[in-house]
Write a protein that holds these residues in place. Structure first.
Motif, PDB file in Angstrom:
ATOM      1  N   ILE A  15       0.878  -1.067   0.046  1.00 51.46           N
ATOM      2  CA  ILE A  15       0.102  -0.054   0.143  1.00 51.46           C
ATOM      3  C   ILE A  15       0.879   1.439   0.088  1.00 51.46           C
ATOM      4  N   LEU A  16       1.789   1.311   0.762  1.00 56.66           N
ATOM      5  CA  LEU A  16       2.753   2.478   0.933  1.00 56.66           C
ATOM      6  C   LEU A  16       3.519   2.823  -0.132  1.00 56.66           C
ATOM      7  N   ILE A  17       4.171   1.901  -0.957  1.00 53.50           N
ATOM      8  CA  ILE A  17       4.931   1.876  -2.150  1.00 53.50           C
ATOM      9  C   ILE A  17       4.107   2.428  -3.307  1.00 53.50           C
ATOM     10  N   LEU A  18       2.543   1.730  -3.297  1.00 55.65           N
ATOM     11  CA  LEU A  18       1.888   2.489  -4.518  1.00 55.65           C
ATOM     12  C   LEU A  18       1.300   3.795  -3.943  1.00 55.65           C
ATOM     13  N   ALA A  19       1.449   4.219  -2.740  1.00 56.53           N
ATOM     14  CA  ALA A  19       0.900   5.568  -2.582  1.00 56.53           C
ATOM     15  C   ALA A  19       2.268   6.406  -2.748  1.00 56.53           C
ATOM     16  N   VAL A  20       3.673   5.727  -2.758  1.00 55.44           N
ATOM     17  CA  VAL A  20       4.963   6.606  -3.208  1.00 55.44           C
ATOM     18  C   VAL A  20       4.739   6.865  -4.758  1.00 55.44           C
ATOM     19  N   PHE A  21       4.267   5.719  -5.377  1.00 55.81           N
ATOM     20  CA  PHE A  21       3.976   5.871  -7.028  1.00 55.81           C
ATOM     21  C   PHE A  21       2.881   6.816  -7.170  1.00 55.81           C
ATOM     22  N   PHE A  55       4.662  10.655   6.727  1.00 55.36           N
ATOM     23  CA  PHE A  55       5.018   9.397   7.223  1.00 55.36           C
ATOM     24  C   PHE A  55       4.856   8.003   6.266  1.00 55.36           C
ATOM     25  N   ARG A  56       4.919   8.306   4.968  1.00 53.44           N
ATOM     26  CA  ARG A  56       4.926   7.189   3.876  1.00 53.44           C
ATOM     27  C   ARG A  56       6.349   6.140   4.190  1.00 53.44           C
ATOM     28  N   LEU A  57       7.447   7.054   3.916  1.00 55.56           N
ATOM     29  CA  LEU A  57       8.744   6.534   4.035  1.00 55.56           C
ATOM     30  C   LEU A  57       9.100   6.317   5.438  1.00 55.56           C
ATOM     31  N   TYR A 207      15.365   8.769   9.901  1.00 53.36           N
ATOM     32  CA  TYR A 207      15.228   7.495   9.148  1.00 53.36           C
ATOM     33  C   TYR A 207      15.720   6.276  10.042  1.00 53.36           C
ATOM     34  N   LEU A 208      16.824   6.481  10.232  1.00 56.68           N
ATOM     35  CA  LEU A 208      17.274   5.398  11.038  1.00 56.68           C
ATOM     36  C   LEU A 208      16.396   5.101  12.708  1.00 56.68           C
ATOM     37  N   TYR A 209      16.012   6.057  13.038  1.00 55.69           N
ATOM     38  CA  TYR A 209      15.283   5.929  14.330  1.00 55.69           C
ATOM     39  C   TYR A 209      13.941   5.177  14.017  1.00 55.69           C
ATOM     40  N   LEU A 279       2.378   6.163  12.181  1.00 50.61           N
ATOM     41  CA  LEU A 279       3.099   5.007  12.148  1.00 50.61           C
ATOM     42  C   LEU A 279       2.303   3.978  13.451  1.00 50.61           C
ATOM     43  N   LEU A 280       2.002   4.448  14.514  1.00 54.41           N
ATOM     44  CA  LEU A 280       1.372   3.579  15.476  1.00 54.41           C
ATOM     45  C   LEU A 280       0.064   3.304  15.121  1.00 54.41           C
ATOM     46  N   THR A 281      -0.802   4.173  14.378  1.00 54.08           N
ATOM     47  CA  THR A 281      -2.037   3.952  14.096  1.00 54.08           C
ATOM     48  C   THR A 281      -2.071   2.978  12.999  1.00 54.08           C
TER      49      THR A 281
END
Length: 386
Positions: A15-21, A55-57, A207-209, A279-281
């Motif tokens: 879902i998220l990579i399609l959202a990036v697209f 929040f996508r990435l 992002y490392l976090y 993220l939590l949601t």
């Protein structure tokens, strides 16, 4: 949490990579500076897109952290690093040399002759472009091994106990956003650039976090269960964070009262609130509603990686011609989104998927390896059930 598949993350990854697209397919029409820009733009589109950027990435990096732990439980560290070399570094190198150059050519097309003439020069730029995400993962994977053993050591037990104690309260895990805020806002004072080079610590450590938190959360059933248990509370935090975000976004000019640095610090602060609460949601509701992985989703999870590698180049090249068409912004966006999706999918299905050479070049295991892995996985699952 051994020998299990985290089905909710299979769903979220696709879902998220399609959202990036979709985000990249709409970039030519939102008024921001991008590789190609339509003459007409939509402010409303930009207002919506800027929210989902938060929040996508970060969530995808969290998922990658979880995946690192699941793999390290099955293989030796040397095998883990070998896997990441072939599935991350090789696709990154191939992408930089072959996939990215057409984007750079289109972006500065007036400076070049034919693409074939410009190709050697474009290749030598070694520009990772949208593949910075994979570049980060290569670096994070090197850190994943020592962090994994730290999490399994006695040194981390008190920290793990503290976070599990936090997870017992409805808003406890949301409180970890404070660490994220310190990292983001603090480092932005010294690394204000929005670039994604590894040396930009305000971006890298942000992002490392998420990557490390993914590695940490998946180690505890208690923490993982609390994400589902308190999903409604986290959703409330997301709503509150979103209201604060747009209040800041639409606020009047405050330059008379606040310095530019202060205004940017507030922006990074509210961005952290949205990124963390989202993220939590997402993790909580995905656990509740997406508890199984159908066969088509497993197939999609395999192809979504080369889809990510190719998608932006297809969008930029096709978009160069689409934005010159005599039609409304809405129709151009639809043509570009649908057209680039079909072309990218066709590349994955017809060029990458069938052949072992292209599979390995773009991060997929060979077809024989997949069969062996599936047999081993089935034996593991059956053995676990018995």
């Amino acid at each position: 949490m051994n020998n299990f598949r985290v089905s909710e993350l299979d769903w979220l990854r696709v879902i998220l990579i399609l959202a990036v697209f979709l985000h990249h397919a709409l970039m030519p029409f939102n008024g921001d500076e991008w590789h190609i820009m339509n003459a007409e733009s939509s402010k409303l589109l930009d207002d919506v897109m800027v929210y989902f950027e938060q929040f996508r990435l970060p969530t995808l990096f969290f998922i990658a952290g979880v995946g690192s732990v699941l793999l390290l439980r099955k293989v030796y560290p040397s095998q883990f690093l070998r896997d990441k070399f072939f599935r991350l570094f090789i696709p990154l190198l191939v992408g930089v040399l072959l996939v990215v150059p057409p984007q750079n050519y289109i972006e500065d097309i007036d400076q070049y002759g034919s693409f074939l003439q410009a190709f050697p020069q474009l290749t030598l730029k070694f520009d990772s472009n949208h593949l910075w995400f994979i570049e980060y993962l290569v670096f994070f994977s090197l850190l994943a091994v020592p962090f994994y053993f730290f999490l399994r050591s006695q040194w981390s037990s008190s920290f793990k106990g503290f976070v599990e104690w936090l997870s017992d309260t409805s808003s406890g895990l949301f409180g970890l956003v404070l660490v994220l805020i310190v990292i983001r806002v603090g480092l932005k004072l010294y690394f204000p650039d929005n670039g994604h080079g590894i040396g930009n610590l305000s971006s890298t450590l942000f992002y490392l976090y998420f990557f490390f938190v993914g590695m940490f959360f998946i180690q505890s059933r208690k923490i993982w269960a609390s994400l589902k248990k308190y999903r409604k509370v986290n959703f409330v935090w997301l709503l509150v964070s979103s209201l604060i975000f747009y209040a800041c976004y639409y606020s009047p000019d405050l330059s008379e009262y606040l310095s530019l640095q202060a205004r940017w610090s507030i922006w990074w602060f509210v961005g952290c609130l949205v990124a963390w609460s989202a993220l939590l949601t997402l993790l909580g509701y995905a656990q509740h509603h997406l508890a199984s992985t159908p066969k088509w989703l497993k197939f999609s999870n395999e192809l979504i990686y080369p889809f990510y590698i190719f998608h932006q180049t297809v969008i930029v090249v096709l978009g160069y011609f689409v934005i010159s068409l005599s039609m409304s912004l809405t129709y151009k966006a639809m043509v570009l989104a649908v057209g680039s999706f079909l072309i990218t999918t066709a590349i994955c299905l017809l060029v990458v998927y069938p052949f072992n050479v292209t599979r390995r070049l773009f991060g997929l295991k060979s077809r024989r390896s997949n069969v062996i892995d599936n047999i081993a996985c089935n034996k593991t699952i059956h053995g676990t059930v018995r």
